[in-house]
Design an enzyme around this catalytic site. Sequence first.
Site, PDB file in Angstrom:
ATOM      1  N   ALA A  30      60.179  28.949  45.417  1.00 19.25           N
ATOM      2  CA  ALA A  30      61.481  28.316  45.664  1.00 19.25           C
ATOM      3  C   ALA A  30      61.321  27.311  46.811  1.00 19.25           C
ATOM      4  O   ALA A  30      62.070  27.309  47.785  1.00 19.25           O
ATOM      5  CB  ALA A  30      62.566  29.354  45.959  1.00 19.25           C
ATOM      6  N   HIS A  35      59.000  24.310  53.496  1.00 22.22           N
ATOM      7  CA  HIS A  35      57.647  24.534  52.980  1.00 22.22           C
ATOM      8  C   HIS A  35      56.851  23.224  52.921  1.00 22.22           C
ATOM      9  O   HIS A  35      55.658  23.188  53.220  1.00 22.22           O
ATOM     10  CB  HIS A  35      57.692  25.119  51.561  1.00 22.22           C
ATOM     11  CG  HIS A  35      58.400  26.418  51.450  1.00 22.22           C
ATOM     12  ND1 HIS A  35      59.568  26.572  50.731  1.00 22.22           N
ATOM     13  CD2 HIS A  35      58.107  27.646  51.967  1.00 22.22           C
ATOM     14  CE1 HIS A  35      59.959  27.836  50.796  1.00 22.22           C
ATOM     15  NE2 HIS A  35      59.096  28.502  51.539  1.00 22.22           N
ATOM     16  N   GLN A  59      57.946  43.640  50.208  1.00 21.52           N
ATOM     17  CA  GLN A  59      58.704  43.317  51.411  1.00 21.52           C
ATOM     18  C   GLN A  59      60.208  43.239  51.177  1.00 21.52           C
ATOM     19  O   GLN A  59      60.956  42.902  52.094  1.00 21.52           O
ATOM     20  CB  GLN A  59      58.172  42.029  52.059  1.00 21.52           C
ATOM     21  CG  GLN A  59      58.533  40.747  51.343  1.00 21.52           C
ATOM     22  CD  GLN A  59      57.768  39.570  51.908  1.00 21.52           C
ATOM     23  OE1 GLN A  59      56.555  39.474  51.759  1.00 21.52           O
ATOM     24  NE2 GLN A  59      58.454  38.664  52.590  1.00 21.52           N
TER      25      GLN A  59
END
Lengths: 285, 285
Positions: A30, A35, A59
Site C-alpha cells: 500500500a 515509502h 504483527q
Amino acid sequence: MRIIRTAAELRARLEPLRSGGIGFVPTMGALHEGHLSLLRAARAAHGTVVLSIFVNPAQFDRGEDLAAYPRDEARDIELAEASGVDLLFAPEAGEIYPPGFRTTVSVGGAVAESLEGAARGRAHFDGVATVVSKLLILVRPDAAYFGRKDFQQLLLVRRLVADLGLPTRIVGCPTVREPDGLARSSRNVGLGPEERRLAAAVPAALSAAVAAVRQGVADAEEIRIRAGRALDRPGLGVEYLALVHPETLEPVAVVTAPTVLAVAVRIGATRLIDNELLDPAPIEG
Amino acid sequence: MRIIRTAAELRARLEPLRSGGIGFVPTMGALHEGHLSLLRAARAAHGTVVLSIFVNPAQFDRGEDLAAYPRDEARDIELAEASGVDLLFAPEAGEIYPPGFRTTVSVGGAVAESLEGAARGRAHFDGVATVVSKLLILVRPDAAYFGRKDFQQLLLVRRLVADLGLPTRIVGCPTVREPDGLARSSRNVGLGPEERRLAAAVPAALSAAVAAVRQGVADAEEIRIRAGRALDRPGLGVEYLALVHPETLEPVAVVTAPTVLAVAVRIGATRLIDNELLDPAPIEG
C-alpha cells in the site's frame, strides 16, 4: 525490476550484486509518498535497491482486521518500478512462516513495551522484530530505511540490529505529510471524507505542543493538555498522548532536552499514530 | 591460529576467507574429546575453521553456579591449535551483551519447553538460542557443528536456523564416550572418584534400554523401568528419564519407530545428561 516470491531466489540474485552495495526498504505495501521517499534515499546511496512487500500476519493484534489492511499489488509494482527498485520481494506468508515455524525475536524494555507495545499488545512488536530480523538476515543490506512516523518501531529495529550484530546501518527518514499536516500512512485510505477532515486534529495537536515549547512551556503535563485540546473532538478517541525520552521512551516530566510527543488515536475504524520531536533548545539560544 | 576478542575483528578477518568455506564450532570451552571430534569434522570439510569459546551467562539458570563452570583457556588454546583451528573467538561477556542489550531469540514448543527446558527453566534455551543466533549471524559459516549428546539443543538450533533463514548447515556429530560409556562432557571434571564410578550408571541405563528394545520390548514404560533400574543407586538423583519422538520430543508410549531415550541425573553437585536413539527396526527386519 524483478519480482521475486521466494527467499532462495532473492538470496541467489543478491549474491552477484553485493559489491555494488544494497539498500533495503521493508514495507507492508500500500505504498505512499512516505515509502517512496525511503526508496529515493536508498536509490541515491546504493547500487541495488530491494523493496519488500509483506503484510506480516504476526504483527497484527487480535482486534485488528489483518484482512482489511489495504493491498494493491499492481499499483505497488508500478510505483516500485517508477522509483527505480531493482528487486521487489513479495513472498506469500508460507514462505516467511513455513510449517513448524516456532522462533520469535523479542526486544524487552520500554522500547517494546510502552506506547504502541502497551496499546497493541506484546505480540505486535514481537511480530515486527521477528520479521525484520528474518528480512535483514535474508537481504543482508548495507542499509535499511524506515520512516520516523513509526519512531518506536525505528528504535526497536535499531536495538535488535545492535543486539544481534546484524551488519546493516539503519536509516530513519523524515515523516512525509499531506498539505494539512496529516502524516502519510497506508491506513489513511480507510478514512471517510469527514474522518479525513477530523484526522487533521492529529498534526494540529503536535503543532500546539511545538508552539507551547517555543513559548517556553517546559511542564510536560501543561504541554500535553494544550496538545490534547486539539484532539478533543467528537469521533476522535485518544489512545495515548505522551511525552517520552527519544531513546529510552521513559516518561518525561519537564522538557529541558529533546523530547518526543507520541500520539495514537482512533477515528472510526482507523487507527492513526504520529509523533513530533519537541526541542526546547531554540528558546534557550 | 589467531585469537580474537572482538566481533569487529572476527568479521574483518573472515571476509577474505569466505570463498574457501568456513566451518564453525561454538563451545563454552573446557574442551574435551567431544569438541575435538567436532573440530576434526570441520577441519576435513572447510578451508577455515572457527572455534568460539564463550561461557554464556544467559543460559545458566539461577540455581547453577556460572562461576563454577570449568574454565582453562590456556589448555583450550593448546588443544585448538593442535586441532587445526584457524580463528579462535574468545570474547568477554560485554562483547556479546553490551550495555542496553535487550533482545532475546526464543524457540517455542516442546523442542524448547520439555526435558531440559522444563528442568532448567525457560531462560536456559532462550539463552542458548540468543547466543547461537548471534554467533551464526557474526560468523556466517557454511556449516556449524554440534554434538548429539545435547540432542535437544541440536534440535533447537536446527529449528531456529530454519526459522530465521540463517544460511548455515547444522551438522550433528556422534557422542564421544569414555571406555565405560560415560559421555564426554565438560561437567565430568566436577565428579569426584566415587561419583565418577557412579556416573557409569547413566550409559548402563541407556544400554539396558537398547537391550530391551532388541529383545522386542515396545512398551515405553517397560523400557523406562528397565533403564531406571540401572540408575537406582544411592547418590544418583534422576531428573528425568523419558522416551520421546526424535524430532518433536513428544512423549512416546509404544516404540514402533526410532525413539530417543533422554536422561538427566544429578550426582553430587554435577548434573549430567545423555541420550540414545532406540531403533526397533532391527528386530523387525
